[in-house]
Motif scaffolding. Structure first.
Motif, PDB file in Angstrom:
ATOM      1  N   THR A 237    -110.898 -19.550 -20.047  1.00  0.00           N
ATOM      2  CA  THR A 237    -109.703 -18.911 -19.219  1.00  0.00           C
ATOM      3  C   THR A 237    -110.040 -18.804 -17.922  1.00  0.00           C
ATOM      4  N   TRP A 238    -111.214 -18.141 -17.558  1.00  0.00           N
ATOM      5  CA  TRP A 238    -111.520 -18.085 -16.185  1.00  0.00           C
ATOM      6  C   TRP A 238    -111.635 -19.300 -15.535  1.00  0.00           C
ATOM      7  N   GLU A 239    -112.338 -20.284 -15.927  1.00  0.00           N
ATOM      8  CA  GLU A 239    -112.433 -21.813 -15.576  1.00  0.00           C
ATOM      9  C   GLU A 239    -111.247 -22.111 -14.901  1.00  0.00           C
ATOM     10  N   ASN A 240    -110.205 -21.845 -15.642  1.00  0.00           N
ATOM     11  CA  ASN A 240    -108.716 -22.247 -15.065  1.00  0.00           C
ATOM     12  C   ASN A 240    -108.337 -21.457 -13.964  1.00  0.00           C
ATOM     13  N   LYS A 241    -109.054 -20.282 -13.713  1.00  0.00           N
ATOM     14  CA  LYS A 241    -108.488 -19.544 -12.687  1.00  0.00           C
ATOM     15  C   LYS A 241    -109.708 -19.659 -11.475  1.00  0.00           C
ATOM     16  N   ASP A 242    -110.522 -20.999 -11.725  1.00  0.00           N
ATOM     17  CA  ASP A 242    -111.347 -21.151 -10.577  1.00  0.00           C
ATOM     18  C   ASP A 242    -110.624 -20.717  -8.930  1.00  0.00           C
ATOM     19  N   PRO A 243    -111.135 -20.026  -8.255  1.00  0.00           N
ATOM     20  CA  PRO A 243    -110.440 -19.545  -7.061  1.00  0.00           C
ATOM     21  C   PRO A 243    -110.378 -20.799  -6.095  1.00  0.00           C
ATOM     22  N   ILE A 244    -111.256 -21.738  -6.148  1.00  0.00           N
ATOM     23  CA  ILE A 244    -111.109 -22.792  -5.099  1.00  0.00           C
ATOM     24  C   ILE A 244    -110.100 -23.795  -5.740  1.00  0.00           C
ATOM     25  N   LYS A 245    -109.979 -23.829  -6.942  1.00  0.00           N
ATOM     26  CA  LYS A 245    -108.653 -24.697  -7.444  1.00  0.00           C
ATOM     27  C   LYS A 245    -107.512 -23.941  -7.134  1.00  0.00           C
ATOM     28  N   ASN A 246    -107.278 -22.538  -7.460  1.00  0.00           N
ATOM     29  CA  ASN A 246    -106.154 -21.808  -7.029  1.00  0.00           C
ATOM     30  C   ASN A 246    -105.532 -22.052  -5.766  1.00  0.00           C
ATOM     31  N   LEU A 247    -106.641 -21.873  -4.581  1.00  0.00           N
ATOM     32  CA  LEU A 247    -106.344 -21.939  -3.213  1.00  0.00           C
ATOM     33  C   LEU A 247    -105.813 -23.364  -3.204  1.00  0.00           C
ATOM     34  N   GLU A 248    -106.661 -24.492  -3.561  1.00  0.00           N
ATOM     35  CA  GLU A 248    -105.960 -25.791  -3.507  1.00  0.00           C
ATOM     36  C   GLU A 248    -104.658 -26.046  -3.869  1.00  0.00           C
ATOM     37  N   ASN A 249    -104.440 -25.467  -5.095  1.00  0.00           N
ATOM     38  CA  ASN A 249    -102.960 -25.550  -5.563  1.00  0.00           C
ATOM     39  C   ASN A 249    -101.897 -25.024  -4.616  1.00  0.00           C
ATOM     40  N   HIS A 250    -102.347 -23.810  -4.156  1.00  0.00           N
ATOM     41  CA  HIS A 250    -101.592 -23.226  -3.013  1.00  0.00           C
ATOM     42  C   HIS A 250    -101.257 -24.095  -1.704  1.00  0.00           C
ATOM     43  N   MET A 251    -102.412 -24.766  -1.352  1.00  0.00           N
ATOM     44  CA  MET A 251    -102.427 -25.713  -0.273  1.00  0.00           C
ATOM     45  C   MET A 251    -101.219 -26.732  -0.515  1.00  0.00           C
ATOM     46  N   LEU A 252    -101.437 -27.344  -1.737  1.00  0.00           N
ATOM     47  CA  LEU A 252    -100.516 -28.497  -2.155  1.00  0.00           C
ATOM     48  C   LEU A 252     -99.267 -28.229  -2.166  1.00  0.00           C
ATOM     49  N   ASN A 253     -98.785 -26.888  -2.874  1.00  0.00           N
ATOM     50  CA  ASN A 253     -97.541 -26.537  -3.117  1.00  0.00           C
ATOM     51  C   ASN A 253     -96.897 -26.019  -1.919  1.00  0.00           C
ATOM     52  N   GLU A 254     -97.675 -25.159  -1.179  1.00  0.00           N
ATOM     53  CA  GLU A 254     -96.768 -24.498  -0.122  1.00  0.00           C
ATOM     54  C   GLU A 254     -97.182 -25.017   1.507  1.00  0.00           C
ATOM     55  N   LEU A 255     -98.389 -25.630   1.506  1.00  0.00           N
ATOM     56  CA  LEU A 255     -98.656 -26.115   2.918  1.00  0.00           C
ATOM     57  C   LEU A 255     -98.465 -27.734   2.754  1.00  0.00           C
ATOM     58  N   GLY A 256     -98.077 -28.049   1.818  1.00  0.00           N
ATOM     59  CA  GLY A 256     -97.674 -29.578   1.570  1.00  0.00           C
ATOM     60  C   GLY A 256     -98.732 -30.486   1.910  1.00  0.00           C
ATOM     61  N   ILE A 257    -100.011 -30.093   1.737  1.00  0.00           N
ATOM     62  CA  ILE A 257    -101.421 -31.142   2.129  1.00  0.00           C
ATOM     63  C   ILE A 257    -101.339 -32.002   0.744  1.00  0.00           C
ATOM     64  N   SER A 258    -101.872 -33.246   0.669  1.00  0.00           N
ATOM     65  CA  SER A 258    -101.875 -33.965  -0.188  1.00  0.00           C
ATOM     66  C   SER A 258    -103.353 -33.906  -1.111  1.00  0.00           C
ATOM     67  N   ALA A 259    -103.518 -34.377  -2.392  1.00  0.00           N
ATOM     68  CA  ALA A 259    -104.860 -34.254  -2.956  1.00  0.00           C
ATOM     69  C   ALA A 259    -105.766 -34.943  -2.272  1.00  0.00           C
ATOM     70  N   VAL A 260    -105.411 -36.197  -1.675  1.00  0.00           N
ATOM     71  CA  VAL A 260    -106.315 -37.067  -0.973  1.00  0.00           C
ATOM     72  C   VAL A 260    -107.076 -36.520   0.353  1.00  0.00           C
ATOM     73  N   GLU A 261    -106.179 -35.571   1.267  1.00  0.00           N
ATOM     74  CA  GLU A 261    -106.471 -34.602   2.292  1.00  0.00           C
ATOM     75  C   GLU A 261    -107.617 -33.573   1.698  1.00  0.00           C
ATOM     76  N   ALA A 262    -107.231 -33.157   0.536  1.00  0.00           N
ATOM     77  CA  ALA A 262    -108.266 -32.155   0.016  1.00  0.00           C
ATOM     78  C   ALA A 262    -109.341 -32.605  -0.466  1.00  0.00           C
ATOM     79  N   SER A 263    -109.402 -33.852  -0.885  1.00  0.00           N
ATOM     80  CA  SER A 263    -110.712 -34.359  -1.368  1.00  0.00           C
ATOM     81  C   SER A 263    -111.473 -34.841  -0.151  1.00  0.00           C
TER      82      SER A 263
END
Ligand SMILES: Cc1ncc(C[n+]2csc(CCOP(=O)(O)OP(=O)(O)O)c2C)c(N)n1
Ligand SMILES: [Mg+2]
Length: 312
Positions: free
Chosen positions: A258-284
């Protein structure tokens, strides 16, 4: 996370801080016989100390302290030098990396392995600042186990009575070594304790860095404007054992998942993908860049001069 807004460059900086912390921890976890990682708790450390400005004081908890050192402007080389007892370390090898700090950057070292004194000495910093008429705010981090000590209770009362400019942030990973905090705390949330001392307090999702930072920002503003102390219980989870040799067999598998799925880094990445419009490639690409900076700094420092008895 979408309801809390920060400028894009602030979000990138939070992301970078969490990655620096995670990558330094990973390197230490793999290379040292014994290490105390902050895996999963980076939103608390980087969120809580990210808004401090030059005249403010940082008093971090030992777990995750390196991320706070980085936020306050210590270079990767200096941080790693502290871990490897090198001559470029601030304490010249007198303090181990986790317990270090840098007074010139207003980072209070925890100095000893004894838990609790950083809460009282940090509160002392806030009192000194108030007596001097300064505008600096102190943020103090500590664990949920440490919160059970008398130190926190005595200082909370004092901070309220003297209206001190301080924000207490409990890095509530729900464990003190192998003890579950709900087995040794009488309240579900430590915020209830602080409210008993008439200190404004709240519980926040400690895996959501935007929520942590927004809550701490409100506390910093209160302190800076003469409103006194704030207490924040940032609920998170220790992803793994107390130290690298502890396999955490006492943590239930479904809870770990349950908590692995709430990993804070992945959480923020998802926010950046969805809200800031960055791409998965940019993040990686960004992740890879932070990783190579950490590894390059490590390679440079490991071959540098070590502290000797003659070092001054
Ligand atoms: C006064 C004191 N009591 C006990 C210890 C042993 N000890 C070291 S780490 C630790 C766990 C502390 O739990 P918490 O404050 O929640 O921090 P966490 O390790 O979870 O980050 C304990 C009990 C200590 N260092 N100091
Ligand atoms: Mg704990």
């Amino acid at each position: 996370m979408s309801e809390i807004k920060f400028p894009a460059e602030v979000v990138w900086h939070m992301y970078e801080g969490m990655l620096v912390s995670r990558m330094l921890d990973t390197k230490c976890f793999n290379d040292f016989a014994e290490w105390y990682p902050a895996f999963g708790e980076e939103a608390v450390t980087i969120g809580a100390f990210g808004s401090l400005i030059e005249g403010d004081f940082a008093v971090p908890h030992y777990r995750g302290s390196m991320g706070v050192f980085w936020l306050r402007g210590m270079s990767l080389e200096q941080i790693i030098g502290g871990l490897l007892f090198k001559t470029n370390s601030v304490s010249l090898g007198r303090l181990s990396g986790l317990h270090g700090g840098d007074f010139t950057k207003k980072i209070m070292p925890s100095v000893t392995n004894v838990l609790g004194p950083n809460i009282s000495s940090g509160t002392g910093l806030a009192m000194a600042e108030k007596l001097k008429g300064g505008k600096g705010v102190t943020v103090i981090g500590f664990g949920d186990g440490t919160a059970a000590l008398g130190t926190l209770h005595e200082t909370l009362n004092m901070a309220k009575i003297y209206n001190l400019p301080v924000v207490y942030v409990c890095q509530d990973n729900q464990y003190s070594i192998s003890s579950r905090s709900n087995e040794f705390h009488s309240w579900d949330s430590l915020a209830t304790w602080a409210a008993g001392y008439n200190v404004p307090s709240s519980r926040v999702d400690g895996n959501n860095i935007l929520a942590v930072r927004a809550e701490v920002d409100a506390g910093i503003e209160r302190a800076r404007n003469g409103g006194g102390p704030t207490f924040i219980d940032a609920l998170t989870f220790r992803m793994g054992g107390h130290l690298s040799t502890d396999k955490a067999l006492y943590q239930a598998d479904d809870e770990k998942l349950t908590w692995e799925n709430k990993d804070p880094i992945k959480n923020l990445e998802n926010h950046m993908l969805n809200e800031l419009g960055i791409s998965a490639v940019e993040a990686s690409v960004f992740r890879a860049d932070v990783q190579s900076r950490v590894l390059d700094a490590w390679a440079k420092v490991i071959s540098s001069e070590s502290v000797t008895l003659e070092s001054k």
